[in-house]
Design a protein around this motif. Structure first.
Motif, PDB file in Angstrom:
ATOM      1  N   ASN A 272      10.350  -2.154   2.844  1.00 47.93           N
ATOM      2  CA  ASN A 272       9.931  -1.539   1.579  1.00 47.93           C
ATOM      3  C   ASN A 272      10.322  -0.067   1.525  1.00 47.93           C
ATOM      4  N   ALA A 273      10.578   0.380   0.322  1.00 49.68           N
ATOM      5  CA  ALA A 273      10.866   1.799   0.103  1.00 49.68           C
ATOM      6  C   ALA A 273       9.566   2.579   0.172  1.00 49.68           C
ATOM      7  N   ILE A 274       9.649   3.827   0.652  1.00 47.25           N
ATOM      8  CA  ILE A 274       8.465   4.684   0.769  1.00 47.25           C
ATOM      9  C   ILE A 274       8.827   6.081   0.271  1.00 47.25           C
ATOM     10  N   PRO A 275       7.822   6.833  -0.117  1.00 49.14           N
ATOM     11  CA  PRO A 275       8.080   8.231  -0.489  1.00 49.14           C
ATOM     12  C   PRO A 275       8.631   8.996   0.710  1.00 49.14           C
ATOM     13  N   GLU A 276       9.528   9.913   0.490  1.00 49.30           N
ATOM     14  CA  GLU A 276      10.163  10.643   1.579  1.00 49.30           C
ATOM     15  C   GLU A 276       9.184  11.522   2.341  1.00 49.30           C
ATOM     16  N   ASN A 277       8.115  11.946   1.687  1.00 43.42           N
ATOM     17  CA  ASN A 277       7.154  12.842   2.337  1.00 43.42           C
ATOM     18  C   ASN A 277       5.951  12.100   2.922  1.00 43.42           C
ATOM     19  N   LEU A 278       6.120  10.798   3.180  1.00 43.65           N
ATOM     20  CA  LEU A 278       4.989  10.011   3.667  1.00 43.65           C
ATOM     21  C   LEU A 278       4.588  10.409   5.082  1.00 43.65           C
ATOM     22  N   GLY A 279       5.554  10.798   5.917  1.00 45.96           N
ATOM     23  CA  GLY A 279       5.241  11.170   7.295  1.00 45.96           C
ATOM     24  C   GLY A 279       5.117   9.945   8.179  1.00 45.96           C
ATOM     25  N   ALA A 280       4.554  10.156   9.370  1.00 45.70           N
ATOM     26  CA  ALA A 280       4.489   9.083  10.368  1.00 45.70           C
ATOM     27  C   ALA A 280       3.235   8.234  10.264  1.00 45.70           C
ATOM     28  N   ALA A 281       2.353   8.540   9.322  1.00 44.00           N
ATOM     29  CA  ALA A 281       1.092   7.803   9.232  1.00 44.00           C
ATOM     30  C   ALA A 281       1.323   6.331   8.935  1.00 44.00           C
ATOM     31  N   ARG A 282       2.450   6.022   8.351  1.00 48.15           N
ATOM     32  CA  ARG A 282       2.758   4.646   7.970  1.00 48.15           C
ATOM     33  C   ARG A 282       2.785   3.704   9.169  1.00 48.15           C
ATOM     34  N   THR A 283       3.157   4.220  10.326  1.00 46.00           N
ATOM     35  CA  THR A 283       3.279   3.370  11.514  1.00 46.00           C
ATOM     36  C   THR A 283       2.030   3.376  12.389  1.00 46.00           C
ATOM     37  N   ASN A 284       1.022   4.138  11.994  1.00 46.14           N
ATOM     38  CA  ASN A 284      -0.154   4.283  12.856  1.00 46.14           C
ATOM     39  C   ASN A 284      -1.456   3.918  12.161  1.00 46.14           C
ATOM     40  N   GLY A 285      -1.384   3.118  11.120  1.00 46.32           N
ATOM     41  CA  GLY A 285      -2.595   2.762  10.394  1.00 46.32           C
ATOM     42  C   GLY A 285      -3.488   1.820  11.177  1.00 46.32           C
ATOM     43  N   ILE A 286      -4.740   1.720  10.722  1.00 46.35           N
ATOM     44  CA  ILE A 286      -5.711   0.847  11.391  1.00 46.35           C
ATOM     45  C   ILE A 286      -5.259  -0.604  11.347  1.00 46.35           C
ATOM     46  N   GLY A 287      -4.690  -1.009  10.190  1.00 51.77           N
ATOM     47  CA  GLY A 287      -4.245  -2.389  10.055  1.00 51.77           C
ATOM     48  C   GLY A 287      -3.187  -2.770  11.075  1.00 51.77           C
TER      49      GLY A 287
ATOM     50  N   LYS B  51       0.815  -1.211   0.000  1.00 50.64           N
ATOM     51  CA  LYS B  51       0.000   0.000   0.000  1.00 50.64           C
ATOM     52  C   LYS B  51       0.854   1.269   0.000  1.00 50.64           C
ATOM     53  N   PHE B  52       1.950   1.264   0.752  1.00 55.50           N
ATOM     54  CA  PHE B  52       2.735   2.484   0.935  1.00 55.50           C
ATOM     55  C   PHE B  52       4.043   2.509   0.149  1.00 55.50           C
ATOM     56  N   ILE B  53       4.258   1.515  -0.687  1.00 56.62           N
ATOM     57  CA  ILE B  53       5.533   1.471  -1.398  1.00 56.62           C
ATOM     58  C   ILE B  53       5.686   2.675  -2.329  1.00 56.62           C
ATOM     59  N   GLY B  54       6.900   3.141  -2.465  1.00 56.13           N
ATOM     60  CA  GLY B  54       7.195   4.292  -3.320  1.00 56.13           C
ATOM     61  C   GLY B  54       8.698   4.434  -3.472  1.00 56.13           C
ATOM     62  N   GLY B  55       9.161   5.603  -3.791  1.00 53.57           N
ATOM     63  CA  GLY B  55      10.594   5.817  -3.940  1.00 53.57           C
ATOM     64  C   GLY B  55      11.171   4.970  -5.053  1.00 53.57           C
ATOM     65  N   ASN B  56      12.135   4.125  -4.726  1.00 58.90           N
ATOM     66  CA  ASN B  56      12.717   3.238  -5.740  1.00 58.90           C
ATOM     67  C   ASN B  56      11.969   1.912  -5.867  1.00 58.90           C
ATOM     68  N   TYR B  57      10.855   1.779  -5.151  1.00 61.78           N
ATOM     69  CA  TYR B  57       9.941   0.635  -5.265  1.00 61.78           C
ATOM     70  C   TYR B  57      10.611  -0.703  -4.958  1.00 61.78           C
ATOM     71  N   GLN B  58      11.524  -0.718  -4.040  1.00 59.03           N
ATOM     72  CA  GLN B  58      12.118  -1.977  -3.588  1.00 59.03           C
ATOM     73  C   GLN B  58      11.308  -2.538  -2.424  1.00 59.03           C
ATOM     74  N   LEU B  59      11.033  -3.824  -2.476  1.00 57.00           N
ATOM     75  CA  LEU B  59      10.241  -4.481  -1.431  1.00 57.00           C
ATOM     76  C   LEU B  59      10.804  -5.879  -1.212  1.00 57.00           C
ATOM     77  N   SER B  60      11.051  -6.226   0.048  1.00 60.80           N
ATOM     78  CA  SER B  60      11.531  -7.575   0.368  1.00 60.80           C
ATOM     79  C   SER B  60      10.684  -8.160   1.493  1.00 60.80           C
ATOM     80  N   VAL B  61      10.364  -9.440   1.322  1.00 61.81           N
ATOM     81  CA  VAL B  61       9.592 -10.185   2.324  1.00 61.81           C
ATOM     82  C   VAL B  61      10.380 -11.445   2.644  1.00 61.81           C
ATOM     83  N   SER B  62      10.637 -11.700   3.924  1.00 61.16           N
ATOM     84  CA  SER B  62      11.412 -12.881   4.300  1.00 61.16           C
ATOM     85  C   SER B  62      10.918 -13.428   5.628  1.00 61.16           C
TER      86      SER B  62
END
Length: 342
Positions: free
Chosen positions: A290-305, A265-276
């Motif tokens: 995963n890479a994210i846009p630099e201007n994403l802010g802190a919302a990424r760590t506080n989502g409902i999920g 959902k939040f991937i961005g930037g250079n679009y690198q994603l690893s799952v292990s």
């Protein structure tokens, strides 16, 4: 044992009260009661035995009455109420027999006699109450504990089902949206996506309080990742690596999903994603980076999920998990360590 409790013990109880009162009285007046007329002693002991039978039978009847009259709940008010009833009944029986007996023997009823007659039987009545009702209160305590655990478990089960239900609408919306746009360009691919979606949906019907082999969870995640790749950009650089030793270890289902879902959902930037996922002697260690846009802010760590996931982990793995969420500029790292069962 029943014969002793019903027919012998009340006599011992009455005699114990009598000898205690008599000894205290003789100490006060410096007398020896066994030097008195044995006919008088026999009469007093007969009266005391009668008090024992009358008192014990009355106590047992009152216990049955209290059990019928009020719910069996272990609390201070219930114990105090029963003690008050037993004490009043005990004083009535004791004064009905012992007070006239003391008044018409020896030198009559004195204040010392009145105190001994009312205090000593009351103390023995309290002791008898504690012994006689101990098994009843122990049963009430156990029943209350069992009821509390049942209510707690029912509450946790309801909460887990609610948390599980929260995943479905978001997951279904994304999957159906993917298939909808895929049908315009690739009918066969859309059919395959529908099959994958149906398998994922079927897996989500598992009871979330029943553990499953981790290999099933990995298979679910692989199907989910394949479905997500369809709607992802061509820039996506994906790396998936699951330890081959992950097989029959038991885990609760759908705990890894929110981390993977949020990564897509939040991937961005250079679009690198690893799952292990790896395993050691104590933990299954699941990592998503995963890479994210630099201007994403802190919302990424506080989502409902993620809040949902934290709550489920606290319910299912209390003290047996470690969840680490780290956002560093253009990269987000999530690590979940679970204590597994063989």
């Amino acid at each position: 044992m029943k014969f002793f409790r019903v027919y012998i013990f009340p006599a011992f109880y009455g005699l114990l009260i009598y000898f205690t009162i008599r000894l205290l009285h003789d100490i006060e007046i410096e007398s020896l009661f066994w030097k008195r007329d044995w006919g008088l002693n026999a009469f007093e002991m007969f009266c005391s035995i009668s008090v024992g039978y009358l008192g014990i039978y009355l106590f047992r009847w009152l216990f049955r009455y209290c059990d019928r009259r009020w719910p069996l709940q272990l609390n201070y008010w219930t114990v105090a109420r029963e003690l008050l009833i037993i004490s009043v009944a005990n004083q009535l029986v004791v004064n009905l027999v012992f007070t006239p007996m003391a008044a018409f023997t020896d030198d009559g009823l004195s204040w010392a006699d009145a105190i001994d007659i009312n205090v000593i039987p009351a103390l023995y009545a309290v002791i008898y109450y504690g012994i006689a009702r101990s098994s009843t209160w122990l049963k009430a305590y156990i029943d209350n504990k069992v009821l509390l655990e049942k209510v707690t478990n029912d509450h946790l089960e309801t909460e887990l089902k609610f948390l599980k239900a929260q995943y479905h609408p978001h997951f279904m919306f994304n999957a159906l949206n993917t298939i909808y746009f895929q049908m315009d360009e690739d009918i066969q691919g859309a059919k395959k996506s529908i099959e994958t979606f149906s398998e994922l949906l079927r897996y989500q019907l598992y009871d979330q309080q029943q553990q499953v082999p981790v290999i099933q969870e990995i298979g679910y995640l692989q199907s989910f990742i394949e479905l997500q790749k369809i709607r992802s950009t061509d820039k996506l650089i994906l790396k998936v690596d699951f330890d081959q030793h992950l097989n029959s270890q038991l885990v609760y289902p759908l705990l890894f999903l929110p981390l993977v879902e949020n990564a897509f959902k939040f991937i961005g930037g250079n679009y690198q994603l690893s799952v292990s996922a790896t395993i050691d002697d104590e933990y299954i260690i699941f990592n998503v980076k995963n890479a994210i846009p630099e201007n994403l802010g802190a919302a990424r760590t506080n989502g409902i999920g993620l809040e949902n996931l934290k709550r489920r982990l606290n319910l299912l793995y209390p003290g047996k998990h470690v969840l680490s969420l780290i956002q560093d500029h253009d990269q987000f790292m999530a690590t979940l360590k679970l204590t597994y069962a063989q």
